[in-house]
Write an enzyme that holds these catalytic residues in place. Structure first.
Site, PDB file in Angstrom:
ATOM      1  N   TYR A  51     -81.766  50.500  40.163  1.00 58.56           N
ATOM      2  CA  TYR A  51     -83.064  49.350  40.166  1.00 58.56           C
ATOM      3  C   TYR A  51     -84.040  49.938  38.736  1.00 58.56           C
ATOM      4  O   TYR A  51     -83.458  50.963  38.419  1.00 58.56           O
ATOM      5  CB  TYR A  51     -83.684  49.941  41.180  1.00 58.56           C
ATOM      6  CG  TYR A  51     -84.007  48.664  42.396  1.00 58.56           C
ATOM      7  CD1 TYR A  51     -84.348  46.913  41.715  1.00 58.56           C
ATOM      8  CD2 TYR A  51     -83.708  48.816  43.540  1.00 58.56           C
ATOM      9  CE1 TYR A  51     -84.603  46.098  42.929  1.00 58.56           C
ATOM     10  CE2 TYR A  51     -83.559  47.769  44.360  1.00 58.56           C
ATOM     11  CZ  TYR A  51     -84.124  46.900  44.502  1.00 58.56           C
ATOM     12  OH  TYR A  51     -84.193  45.743  45.371  1.00 58.56           O
ATOM     13  N   GLU A  53     -87.316  47.691  36.904  1.00 53.77           N
ATOM     14  CA  GLU A  53     -88.125  46.696  37.452  1.00 53.77           C
ATOM     15  C   GLU A  53     -88.958  47.259  36.601  1.00 53.77           C
ATOM     16  O   GLU A  53     -89.210  47.952  36.737  1.00 53.77           O
ATOM     17  CB  GLU A  53     -89.064  46.449  38.906  1.00 53.77           C
ATOM     18  CG  GLU A  53     -88.677  45.342  39.639  1.00 53.77           C
ATOM     19  CD  GLU A  53     -88.063  46.301  40.568  1.00 53.77           C
ATOM     20  OE1 GLU A  53     -87.002  46.686  40.491  1.00 53.77           O
ATOM     21  OE2 GLU A  53     -87.898  45.433  42.175  1.00 53.77           O
ATOM     22  N   ASP A 197     -84.587  24.319  25.535  1.00 50.92           N
ATOM     23  CA  ASP A 197     -83.435  24.471  26.981  1.00 50.92           C
ATOM     24  C   ASP A 197     -82.028  25.031  25.987  1.00 50.92           C
ATOM     25  O   ASP A 197     -81.740  23.961  26.017  1.00 50.92           O
ATOM     26  CB  ASP A 197     -83.665  23.470  27.361  1.00 50.92           C
ATOM     27  CG  ASP A 197     -82.144  24.577  28.637  1.00 50.92           C
ATOM     28  OD1 ASP A 197     -81.359  24.978  28.452  1.00 50.92           O
ATOM     29  OD2 ASP A 197     -82.244  23.861  29.545  1.00 50.92           O
ATOM     30  N   THR A 223     -78.561  29.756  28.654  1.00 48.16           N
ATOM     31  CA  THR A 223     -77.725  30.572  29.217  1.00 48.16           C
ATOM     32  C   THR A 223     -77.095  31.579  28.442  1.00 48.16           C
ATOM     33  O   THR A 223     -77.142  30.969  27.814  1.00 48.16           O
ATOM     34  CB  THR A 223     -76.776  29.928  30.600  1.00 48.16           C
ATOM     35  OG1 THR A 223     -76.145  28.527  29.636  1.00 48.16           O
ATOM     36  CG2 THR A 223     -77.214  28.808  31.648  1.00 48.16           C
ATOM     37  N   LYS A 226     -71.995  29.755  28.595  1.00 46.92           N
ATOM     38  CA  LYS A 226     -71.771  28.811  27.594  1.00 46.92           C
ATOM     39  C   LYS A 226     -70.925  28.998  26.329  1.00 46.92           C
ATOM     40  O   LYS A 226     -70.414  29.838  26.357  1.00 46.92           O
ATOM     41  CB  LYS A 226     -72.493  27.683  28.084  1.00 46.92           C
ATOM     42  CG  LYS A 226     -72.939  27.282  29.485  1.00 46.92           C
ATOM     43  CD  LYS A 226     -74.249  26.171  29.232  1.00 46.92           C
ATOM     44  CE  LYS A 226     -74.328  25.227  30.916  1.00 46.92           C
ATOM     45  NZ  LYS A 226     -75.701  26.416  31.196  1.00 46.92           N
ATOM     46  N   ARG A 232     -72.916  35.343  33.163  1.00 47.55           N
ATOM     47  CA  ARG A 232     -72.843  34.610  33.965  1.00 47.55           C
ATOM     48  C   ARG A 232     -74.934  34.676  33.643  1.00 47.55           C
ATOM     49  O   ARG A 232     -75.290  35.847  33.826  1.00 47.55           O
ATOM     50  CB  ARG A 232     -72.999  34.055  34.627  1.00 47.55           C
ATOM     51  CG  ARG A 232     -71.204  33.579  34.968  1.00 47.55           C
ATOM     52  CD  ARG A 232     -71.255  32.392  36.594  1.00 47.55           C
ATOM     53  NE  ARG A 232     -71.950  30.850  36.512  1.00 47.55           N
ATOM     54  CZ  ARG A 232     -71.193  30.285  35.822  1.00 47.55           C
ATOM     55  NH1 ARG A 232     -70.488  30.549  35.287  1.00 47.55           N
ATOM     56  NH2 ARG A 232     -72.419  29.360  35.831  1.00 47.55           N
TER      57      ARG A 232
END
Ligand code: DSN
Length: 412
Positions: A51, A53, A197, A223, A226, A232
């Site tokens: 974790y 954060e 985008d 992303t 691609k 991903r």
């Protein structure tokens, strides 16, 4: 995978079958790619336990020293690769990166101007079935019927009329180069924020084969899986003045703990994209798409805009009885994986469609070149001519499997 095999036979089997499918089929979904062994290895590391954060140096948990190191590597590589002031590498996906960009500048009810989904836009650019269409007032621009290209004068006209708070440029099924400078000028003229985008073409921009949006945008989202050829996930680039608000939108507004194993993998992929070989890869992706487009055109297959400047082509089946759905299915049985896609002027439902989107990033990663694209283009045209000819489908499937085997995904 000896542990998985022993612990969970069913999942192990599904992974094995999927591996066989990926090796045997010709993967031509424009948004998919194959990552390097190093990128994949990073995904399976102990960072999945952690974790973290917050941001490097400012975490809400102890034990983040090494998480800080990989996130800092990913951030600095992303800013260097794209020449941006600031990067946030925590978005779990492109949709979440876009959400962060919207909420950095908008209140519910504000107007956004994005590309019509059936003209090549994306769900998160204002579709009514997506949060973007539910929370904001949406105006759309599209492409000209005559040539399938964006008409920037008409984008300006719509922008002047609707006075959007934010203009979203970028697309998921537009085969031509995008004029980000023009979008930036239009946004400035109507006093709107400009968000790009970049998901589909991020790898082409990184490799220097498409003009960069960074000088013309407030925020650029993408992303990472691609054309950029990473795991991903998503990331956001922005001008220095927007860094704080973007970081706050990603966490704590939208997300909780970052996926540190994915961030480690993003760092590896971004490192790979900084190497000169990645520029060669982008050039080959585009060259392959051009040859594929030319082959199909010569066989009488209609393409939206008549061709491509990028990694993808969009086949227009509106004049045929064949639907996108049936064409996708016939090609799949012939060993070629593509996706049905709406086209400008679409009359069929998104589940049926009158188009096919075909891309070259994955096969280029496997090492295929223009000769193979000409061969595959011929097979695609053969299937589109006679989608019900089972002998032809079986013959092409055999040849497609042979071709796949000649280009192993991971060389021994
Ligand atoms: N689903 C992606 C694509 O195929 O283009 C976009 O998010």
């Amino acid at each position: 995978m000896q542990h998985l095999r022993r612990a969970d036979e069913k999942v192990f089997r599904a992974v094995e079958d999927e591996t066989g499918r990926q090796l045997g089929q010709l993967e031509m979904i424009a948004s998919e790619n194959f990552v390097s062994p190093a990128v994949r290895e990073a995904l399976g590391t102990v960072f999945t336990h952690k974790y973290a954060e917050g941001l490097p140096g400012r975490r809400y948990y102890g034990g983040c020293e090494f998480a800080d190191q990989v996130e800092e590597l990913a951030r600095s590589r992303a800013t260097r690769l794209f020449g941006a002031d600031h990067a946030n590498v925590q978005p779990h996906s492109g949709a979440q990166a876009n959400m962060a960009a919207y909420f950095a500048f908008l209140e519910p009810g504000d107007t956004i101007l994005g590309m019509n989904l059936s003209h090549g836009g994306h769900l998160t650019h204002g579709s009514p079935v997506n949060f973007s269409g539910r929370l904001f007032r949406v105006e759309a621009y599209g492409v000209r019927e005559e040539d399938g290209r964006i008409d920037y004068d008409s984008v300006l006209e719509v922008a002047r009329r609707c006075r959007p708070r934010l203009i979203m440029s970028g697309a998921s099924a537009y085969p031509r180069a995008l004029d980000f400078e023009a979008f930036g000028r239009i946004a400035a003229e109507v006093d709107a924020v400009h968000v790009v985008d970049l998901a589909h073409i991020a790898g082409l921009v990184a490799g220097g084969h498409h003009p960069s949006p960074v000088p013309h945008a407030d925020v650029v989202t993408t992303t990472t899986h691609k054309t950029l050829r990473g795991p991903r996930g998503g990331l956001v680039l922005c001008r220095g003045e927007h860094a704080r608000v973007i970081d706050r939108m990603v966490f704590p507004f939208i997300q909780g703990g970052p996926l540190m194993h994915v961030i480690a993998s993003k760092a590896v992929a971004l490192g790979e994209a900084l190497a000169p070989a990645f520029g060669d890869y982008g050039a080959r992706v585009i060259e392959n798409a051009r040859v594929l487009a030319r082959t199909l055109r010569h066989r009488g297959v209609r393409l939206v805009s008549g061709g491509t400047d990028t990694h993808l082509i969009l086949v227009d089946l509106r004049e045929r009885e064949l639907t996108g759905k049936d064409a996708e299915h016939a090609l799949e049985r012939a060993g070629i994986t593509v996706n049905k896609n709406t086209v400008p002027g679409e009359r069929r439902s998104p589940f049926v469609t009158s188009g096919l989107r075909i891309g070259t990033p994955a096969l280029t990663t496997r090492g295929m070149g223009t000769e193979e694209m000409a061969t595959i283009g011929g097979w695609i045209a053969d299937i589109l001519e006679q989608p019900g000819n089972e002998d032809r489908i079986a013959r092409i499937r055999g040849r497609a499997n042979e071709l796949s085997s000649a280009y192993p995904l991971y060389a021994p």
